[in-house]
Design an enzyme around this catalytic site. Structure first.
Site, mmCIF file in Angstrom:
data_model
loop_
_atom_site.group_PDB
_atom_site.id
_atom_site.type_symbol
_atom_site.label_atom_id
_atom_site.label_comp_id
_atom_site.label_asym_id
_atom_site.label_seq_id
_atom_site.Cartn_x
_atom_site.Cartn_y
_atom_site.Cartn_z
ATOM 1 N N PHE A 1 0.845 -1.196 0.000
ATOM 2 C CA PHE A 1 0.000 0.000 0.000
ATOM 3 C C PHE A 1 0.877 1.242 0.000
ATOM 4 C CE2 PHE A 1 -2.001 3.511 2.292
ATOM 5 C CZ PHE A 1 -3.121 3.722 1.495
ATOM 6 N N VAL B 1 3.538 -1.175 4.030
ATOM 7 C CA VAL B 1 2.808 0.089 4.055
ATOM 8 C C VAL B 1 3.790 1.248 3.928
ATOM 9 C CG1 VAL B 1 1.303 1.564 5.423
ATOM 10 C CG2 VAL B 1 0.977 -0.904 5.469
ATOM 11 N N GLU B 2 3.702 1.988 2.826
ATOM 12 C CA GLU B 2 4.552 3.168 2.630
ATOM 13 C C GLU B 2 3.659 4.394 2.654
ATOM 14 O OE1 GLU B 2 5.950 6.418 1.333
ATOM 15 O OE2 GLU B 2 5.458 5.454 -0.567
ATOM 16 N N LEU B 3 3.855 5.227 3.672
ATOM 17 C CA LEU B 3 2.969 6.367 3.896
ATOM 18 C C LEU B 3 3.709 7.676 3.626
ATOM 19 C CD1 LEU B 3 1.320 4.973 7.146
ATOM 20 C CD2 LEU B 3 0.681 4.570 4.763
#
Length: 697
Positions: A386, A409-411
């Protein structure tokens, strides 16, 4: 070779020529004829150095003359007889031939010792280049297929889409309305996928993956080369599609879409197989007769939900890694860039088909968020990547908890660039900072969100930044590239928040030197533009210093010393990337080590991405890694395998501990002895352990 010398080709006869005055012709001629070998070598050197286009064509006026008024003449000198073999040369003192080894080691050594440093360096470089060419030529030859992809109507020359009065991604009939954020003109209208569509795509990908998992790395490289070939030939088309759908400029598309994607594919072609080969691991003393290794196997069908800021790269990145690892993949792009996503996915499908593989291996999903939940919770998905915002990431993690796939998860980030006070080249530094802040109009997860500067150069850097940012021009890809520096933002939805953050900072003491508000573009009134902004004297108590801006806003904060700069950098909940600029290596490494983030560039901006290092952050910026060896292996089932090293030698259960246990006391002493003998910390403890083993066997 002397620049006055060259090679002439007169009527099929090769000769040495020079441009000189008539007074010097005689001396030149005498010098050459006195050393036929030198003449021959000079001629051959000239032949190697001069291309046909650079060889002068003689005219009547260039024929040698004895006139004293001649200023520039061409002197023709017949070449010496050509040696009959590679080992035959002329004696430098006579016209007779003699045989000797032309490249005898002693001759080469003598030349190296007497040659000038420049000549030796050039020769060394030539040898190294020759060796590289031989190795490259002998390695696997490029193997790819050519293919074509039909262009979407909006990419056809002369296309002008319908002008939308109030551009919105959601059409009245609940379809996805794709439009150019720079102009507000319609690109296409797409029907969103349903849960049934997602089920069908996953089932087809799973079926295709069964066959794909049996392909060799050579076959997978062919697909990537075929894809790479198309990308390199179609850079203009790909850049234009990404620009139309996201609002960025063409230069931004080159850096953030094409270059990084091509480099990632290139890395996979060169290193992917080595990374995924079974990896041997060490074994303990008791297992000396075993071989232990980790095997990297396909996971099956994986999924990626990616953001809109880099529609080509964010889509292609997880695709090429996943299929090289042997997986099928379902990619859910943002509805904001659904038009270009469909085109980019068709490129991958055509590449697979051109190489004889099932294009169902890769599928794209264009849907609303509620349908995306069906994808991330699907039991047929083994891994989810994501890329997006924190609020959505929490929903994805909650959805994925139903089936527990692996999750990366890369935010967002609030990346800081710390400028130490020993920086002297401020002007070149400002170029890096401006690119880091305003790349893709600031819509960049690893963009520079905060510039933290020590006092000594603070004022000078602010002065330079102000001048440069005032000169930035805002516009569309439809304008001339020379007229546009910063493009549009993908949506105007965040403009109110952005203006409020700037207003809050000014009220708390920050100085707004440039911009600070949305732009009503004269040429594109329906476009989404925000003025390039410079806000200085920012402090950590301001909301804008702690929240991700994701826009064309440059924030400058002052730090008292290195420790204070690190403290400011670590003051937010984010921890994606960072940068530090300076000269003192100790301070540079101290900052890099103490910044709480996943990646740091020293004296540069975000180069860790192009270097194919593992990408990801800590804290509020997510977890897991993609890219590089770690990222490629993350979409694999890492299987541990242990097997006998030697035929006939395998594990057997000692009688003392074999079921049923006959004597528990001796069995326990046997176990104690085994541990002491195996991992005892001193020689005496190992000997004691061995004695226990013998005594209780």
């Amino acid at each position: 070779m002397d620049p006055a010398w060259g090679v002439g080709h007169f009527g099929g006869v090769v000769g040495v020529w020079s441009r000189s005055s008539s007074s010097s012709s005689s001396s030149s001629s005498t010098s050459i004829y006195s050393s036929p070998t030198s003449s021959y070598k000079a001629m051959m050197a000239g032949m190697a150095a001069v291309t046909p286009s650079s060889i002068p064509v003689p005219t009547t006026s260039s024929i040698p003359t004895t006139s004293s008024t001649s200023v520039a003449t061409t002197q023709f000198i017949p070449p010496p007889p050509v040696p009959t073999s590679a080992e035959e040369e002329y004696d430098s003192t006579s016209t007779t031939r003699k045989r000797k080894m032309a490249l005898h080691p002693s001759t080469v050594l003598e030349w190296v010792q007497t040659a000038s440093p420049t000549s030796a360096a050039i020769a060394s470089l030539a040898i190294a280049l020759s060796l590289w060419l031989v190795i490259a030529w002998s390695s696997e030859s490029p193997d790819y297929e050519e293919f074509t992809v039909p262009l979407p109507l909006a990419l056809e020359e002369g296309y002008v889409g319908k002008q939308l009065n109030a551009p919105s991604v959601k059409a009245e009939d609940n379809r996805i309305q794709c439009y150019a954020p720079a102009t507000g003109r319609l690109l296409d209208v797409l029907t969103p996928a349903s849960a049934n569509d997602i089920d069908t795509a996953i089932a087809k990908a799973a079926e295709a993956q069964k066959q794909w998992a049996r392909t060799t790395f050579k076959q997978r490289r062919k697909v990537l080369r075929t894809l790479q070939r198309y990308i390199l030939k179609s850079q203009d088309i790909i850049a234009r599609a990404a620009c139309l759908d996201s609002g960025k400029t063409k230069i931004d598309a080159f850096f953030g879409e094409i270059l990084v994607t091509a480099e990632k594919i290139n890395w996979l072609l060169k290193h992917g197989e080595n990374v995924l080969r079974p990896e041997r691991r060490s074994v303990p003393f008791l297992m000396m007769y075993k071989t232990a290794e980790v095997r990297y196997e396909p996971m099956g069908v994986v999924a990626a939900c990616v953001s809109w800021n880099y529609p080509f790269h964010n889509l292609l990145g997880p695709i090429v890694s996943s299929i090289f690892a042997g997986n099928g993949i379902i990619v859910k792009g943002s509805e904001s860039t659904a038009w270009s996503n469909a085109f980019f996915l068709s490129i991958v499908s055509r590449a697979l088909s051109a190489c004889g593989h099932n294009p169902d291996l890769v599928a794209g999903i264009c849907c609303w968020p509620e349908a995306a939940d069906h994808l991330t919770s699907h039991p047929g998905i083994s891994h989810v990547t994501f890329i997006g915002s924190r609020p959505v990431a929490k929903l994805v993690a909650k959805s994925a908890a139903a089936t527990l796939p692996a999750l990366c998860v890369e935010l967002g980030g609030k990346d800081a660039a710390i400028i130490l006070d020993d920086v002297t080249n401020i002007q070149p530094l400002s170029s890096v900072l401006v690119r880091g802040v305003f790349q893709s109009a600031g819509q960049n997860c690893i963009g520079i969100e905060r510039i933290i500067v020590l006092p000594k150069i603070y004022d000078r850097l602010v002065e330079i930044l102000e001048s440069r940012i005032k000169g930035l021009r805002v516009g569309s890809i439809l304008d001339n590239p020379e007229e546009t520096d910063v493009g549009a933002m993908v949506s105007a939805a965040g403009f109110d928040k952005l203006e409020k953050l700037i207003e809050d900072a000014v009220q708390k003491g920050a100085r707004l030197l440039v911009g600070g508000k949305r732009i009503n573009h004269l040429k594109y009134p329906q476009g989404h533009y925000f003025s390039p902004t410079l806000l200085v004297d920012v402090t950590t108590n301001m909301n804008i210093a702690n929240e991700e801006v994701f826009g064309p806003v440059c924030l400058v904060l002052k730090a008292q010393d290195v420790s204070h700069a690190i403290q400011i950098a670590n003051s937010t909940e984010y921890g994606l990337g960072g940068a530090v600029f300076g000269k003192n290596k100790a301070n540079l490494n101290r900052v890099a080590n103490e910044m709480k983030c996943g990646m740091v560039a020293i004296n540069d901006f975000a180069v860790f991405y192009l270097a194919q290092l593992p990408f990801g952050g800590v804290g509020g910026s997510g977890y897991g890694r993609f890219m590089g060896a770690e990222g490629l292996r993350s979409v694999c089932n890492m299987k541990s395998v242990c097997y006998d090293k030697y035929p006939g030698i395998s594990t057997s259960i000692p009688p003392r501990v074999d079921y049923p246990i006959q004597d528990r006391s001796k069995a326990w002493d046997f176990c104690r002895g085994l541990v002491e003998f195996s991992v005892g910390m001193t020689l005496s403890s190992k000997i004691a352990g061995l004695w226990r083993l013998v005594k209780n066997s």
